[in-house]
Design a protein around this motif. Structure first.
Motif, PDB file in Angstrom:
ATOM      1  N   ASP A   1      33.837  49.308  45.193  1.00 29.63           N
ATOM      2  CA  ASP A   1      33.985  50.710  45.552  1.00 29.63           C
ATOM      3  C   ASP A   1      34.735  50.842  46.888  1.00 29.63           C
ATOM      4  OD1 ASP A   1      33.784  53.374  45.150  1.00 29.63           O
ATOM      5  OD2 ASP A   1      31.691  53.556  45.806  1.00 29.63           O
TER       6      ASP A   1
ATOM      7  N   GLU B   1      37.550  48.300  42.572  1.00 27.75           N
ATOM      8  CA  GLU B   1      36.653  49.046  41.679  1.00 27.75           C
ATOM      9  C   GLU B   1      35.222  48.507  41.783  1.00 27.75           C
ATOM     10  OE1 GLU B   1      37.936  50.348  37.403  1.00 27.75           O
ATOM     11  OE2 GLU B   1      36.942  48.401  37.245  1.00 27.75           O
ATOM     12  N   ILE B   2      35.094  47.195  41.749  1.00 29.38           N
ATOM     13  CA  ILE B   2      33.757  46.570  41.824  1.00 29.38           C
ATOM     14  C   ILE B   2      33.093  46.878  43.162  1.00 29.38           C
ATOM     15  CG2 ILE B   2      32.507  44.359  41.848  1.00 29.38           C
ATOM     16  CD1 ILE B   2      34.830  43.239  40.065  1.00 29.38           C
TER      17      ILE B   2
ATOM     18  N   LYS C   1      38.425  43.286  32.123  1.00 30.58           N
ATOM     19  CA  LYS C   1      39.228  44.348  32.728  1.00 30.58           C
ATOM     20  C   LYS C   1      40.363  43.778  33.577  1.00 30.58           C
ATOM     21  CE  LYS C   1      35.623  47.494  33.655  1.00 30.58           C
ATOM     22  NZ  LYS C   1      35.075  48.417  34.632  1.00 30.58           N
TER      23      LYS C   1
ATOM     24  N   ARG D   1      44.343  44.288  32.795  1.00 34.82           N
ATOM     25  CA  ARG D   1      45.259  44.931  33.744  1.00 34.82           C
ATOM     26  C   ARG D   1      46.429  44.022  34.086  1.00 34.82           C
ATOM     27  NH1 ARG D   1      39.908  47.180  36.731  1.00 34.82           N
ATOM     28  NH2 ARG D   1      39.751  49.085  35.483  1.00 34.82           N
TER      29      ARG D   1
ATOM     30  N   TYR E   1      43.032  45.833  42.209  1.00 35.01           N
ATOM     31  CA  TYR E   1      42.503  47.041  41.551  1.00 35.01           C
ATOM     32  C   TYR E   1      41.060  46.821  41.114  1.00 35.01           C
ATOM     33  CZ  TYR E   1      42.886  51.211  38.512  1.00 35.01           C
ATOM     34  OH  TYR E   1      42.729  52.437  37.922  1.00 35.01           O
ATOM     35  N   THR E   2      40.824  45.685  40.484  1.00 32.95           N
ATOM     36  CA  THR E   2      39.495  45.414  39.937  1.00 32.95           C
ATOM     37  C   THR E   2      38.488  45.109  41.046  1.00 32.95           C
ATOM     38  OG1 THR E   2      40.631  44.539  37.985  1.00 32.95           O
ATOM     39  CG2 THR E   2      38.277  44.066  38.184  1.00 32.95           C
TER      40      THR E   2
ATOM     41  N   ASN F   1      34.064  42.768  33.790  1.00 32.52           N
ATOM     42  CA  ASN F   1      35.055  42.744  34.865  1.00 32.52           C
ATOM     43  C   ASN F   1      36.169  41.744  34.597  1.00 32.52           C
ATOM     44  OD1 ASN F   1      33.887  44.747  36.400  1.00 32.52           O
ATOM     45  ND2 ASN F   1      32.453  43.322  37.363  1.00 32.52           N
TER      46      ASN F   1
ATOM     47  N   GLU G   1      41.013  53.121  50.108  1.00 29.42           N
ATOM     48  CA  GLU G   1      42.426  52.754  50.052  1.00 29.42           C
ATOM     49  C   GLU G   1      42.791  51.876  51.246  1.00 29.42           C
ATOM     50  OE1 GLU G   1      46.667  54.883  49.112  1.00 29.42           O
ATOM     51  OE2 GLU G   1      45.525  55.661  50.792  1.00 29.42           O
TER      52      GLU G   1
ATOM     53  N   GLU H   1      48.503  51.361  34.993  1.00 28.05           N
ATOM     54  CA  GLU H   1      48.201  52.479  34.084  1.00 28.05           C
ATOM     55  C   GLU H   1      49.118  52.501  32.866  1.00 28.05           C
ATOM     56  OE1 GLU H   1      46.538  55.430  37.619  1.00 28.05           O
ATOM     57  OE2 GLU H   1      48.574  55.698  36.848  1.00 28.05           O
TER      58      GLU H   1
END
Ligand code: SF4
Lengths: 301, 230
Positions: free
Chosen positions: A135, A132-133, A93, A97, A128-129, A90, A138, A55
């Motif tokens: 879904d 995200e892809i 991204k 990152r 992380y990516t 992707n 954790e 971030e």
């Protein structure tokens, strides 16, 4: 004792029908003589720091004292949001990152060495990516990180995870192999597929020189984090599509060790060869001497 | 941490960009602080070898200041160490030095309170991955890695002092791993370094201080104390 082969872990995973991440959590519980709860908690702390470093990294606009880095992550991320992209959103991204974390590290941000500070962008960005892809939860992310650990452990035991010993294949190369395994785990692949992805990835990093300009972890390190993060996602997809590495992972690590031994020390972090010795590389070194506000006082010797 | 732990590969959590030139530098700075025994006010830092070339890009200056202020390798304040140094009244000068070929290319010398009575100096190497080796304390050759707690003592070179020291340590059931003792050149004093296996209780320090001729007692906790994952 060291972890010097993936085989016992793969066998166990197959027999018990578990994923690589699950097997590695059990392994860590045994090693630390601790509970699964504490082990997972410790990894969550690692993940929190990783997420924060992503971030913060993508927000950076300031250039580093050497003038070689800073702000690239932000640019790449902006491109992923607007207009046409040749590599795909992707890929942009994940690269943004990874580069962001590496830039953050360069600007004295808090990162997780994975396995080193110079290669700290790849694993967080890919995990992380991929999450995200897919879904992913954790829990899946944490398992992915544990899965990546086995890859790093074997590389460390049988070869090295240090650029000064074996060149960058051992740093960013290893981090990308770790990341590929994590991505497979997160996508729901088997232990075998995770290790196979790591093998495909590591093969493509063999021989990578460590020739940092001006002795700093910036060029080629920062952009390489981005490039290799993109490759790690591809290696994971290749493995999940059924493509097999002809050389098994353990043997790829032996090849890495072999190549590492043969590499001259000029390209093992000494900045005496490769990019560090180019005309522009040397110019950066000279420029760095006069940047910043603090100056060294006159020395007596 | 054991060799088989995945947290060796995913960790440590640290301030970038370099484990050797940033994290290692923090630890070297902290070592000087611990040796001095309180917040140093005047410090001279000498960069040798690769530190002299790359300190700026690696933030080694801020890292050392952070260490001198007692920060750990993952402390976000390191980035703004200059600001905190000002608040703590820490004056610091950085210089380049050629220590000679005998010294590791990543070496730093730190002098606290140069020329004053309570002055101390230390030369340490950053050997990679944030690990350091303390090579010299006030002219006394050492080989302290900080993987264990280390007791550093300066005392009058009196017969029998050493046995009193070891006696005090074993009275707390602590295991001595290594012990080195040597006269300090040109002084009637000796420096003794002792690595012990366990963490010592506060009472040990008090007891050591009471030994006849004891001039300085410093307990250096293991380098990674407070940085553990578990
Ligand atoms: S090029 Fe060298 S310094 Fe840079 S990340 Fe790779 S191994 Fe580390």
């Amino acid at each position: 004792m060291t972890v010097d082969s993936v085989l016992p872990f793969l066998e166990k995973a197959k027999k018990e029908e578990k994923s690589l991440g699950e097997i590695m959590i059990e392994h860590e519980v045994a090693v630390q003589e601790s509970s699964a709860k504490d082990i997972v908690f410790a990894m969550k702390r690692i993940w929190e720091v990783m997420v924060k470093s992503i971030e913060e990294g993508i927000k950076i606009t300031k250039r580093s004292p050497s003038g070689m880095s800073g702000g690239d992550a932000k640019k790449i991320l902006a491109k992923s949001k607007k207009g046409k992209s040749l590599a795909g959103k992707n890929i942009l991204k994940v690269a943004a990152r990874a580069i962001g974390v590496a830039e953050y590290s360069s600007s004295m941000g808090v990162i997780v060495a994975s396995p080193t500070a110079g290669s700290s962008g790849v694993v967080p960005a890919v995990v992380y990516t991929a999450a995200e892809i897919c879904d992913a939860s954790e829990e899946a992310i944490i398992k992915g990180l544990f899965a990546s650990g086995l890859i790093g452990l074997v590389c460390d035991a049988k070869a090295s995870t240090s650029g000064s010993e074996h060149g960058c294949q051992a740093e960013i190369g290893v981090s990308a192999a770790m990341a590929a395994a994590a991505a497979v785990e997160i996508a729901g692949g088997t232990a075998e597929e995770a290790v196979n992805a790591a093998a495909i990835m590591l093969k493509n990093s063999l021989g990578l020189a460590c020739d940092p300009v001006a002795g700093l972890v910036e060029t080629p390190c920062i952009k390489r984090n981005g490039m290799m993060a993109a490759e790690a996602l591809l290696a994971a997809d290749m493995s999940l599509s059924g493509v097999k590495s002809n050389i098994p992972f353990d043997e790829v690590v032996i090849a890495m060790d072999d190549i590492g031994q043969m590499m001259p020390c000029e390209i093992k972090e000494t900045s005496e060869g490769g990019l560090a010795k180019t005309k522009t590389g040397k110019a950066y070194k000279i420029r760095l001497r006069s940047s910043g506000t603090r100056k060294l006082e006159k020395s007596e010797d | 941490m054991t060799d088989e732990s995945v947290f060796r590969l995913l960790g440590p959590i640290m301030v970038g960009p370099s484990s050797s030139h940033t994290a290692g530098a923090v630890r070297i700075g902290r070592t000087a602080r611990l040796l001095y025994g309180k917040q140093p006010e005047e410090v001279d830092v000498y960069f040798h070898g690769s530190f002299a070339d790359t300190w700026r890009g690696h933030g080694s200056d801020k890292a050392i200041i952070g260490g001198l202020l007692g920060f750990k390798t993952f402390d976000e304040r390191i980035k703004e160490a200059d600001k905190y140094a000002k608040e703590a009244g820490l004056k610091i000068r950085f210089k380049k030095i050629k220590l000679g070929k005998r010294y590791h290319p990543n070496s730093i010398k730190i002098v606290v309170n140069e020329g004053k009575d309570d002055s101390i100096y230390v030369i340490a190497e950053s050997v990679g991955g944030g690990d350091i080796v303390i090579r010299e304390i006030m002219g006394f050759k050492t080989e302290i890695t900080g993987s264990n707690e280390t007791i550093i003592l300066r005392h009058g070179d009196l017969v029998g002092t050493l046995s009193k020291i070891t006696g005090a340590i074993s009275s707390f059931n602590l295991n001595i791993l290594t012990i080195r003792s040597k006269d300090i050149p040109k002084k009637d004093e000796a420096l003794t370094t002792i690595e012990i296996e366990e963490k010592s209780p506060k009472e040990l320090e008090t007891k050591l201080k009471k030994i006849d001729g004891m001039k300085m007692v410093r307990i250096l906790p293991s380098l990674t104390e407070g940085e553990e994952m578990f």
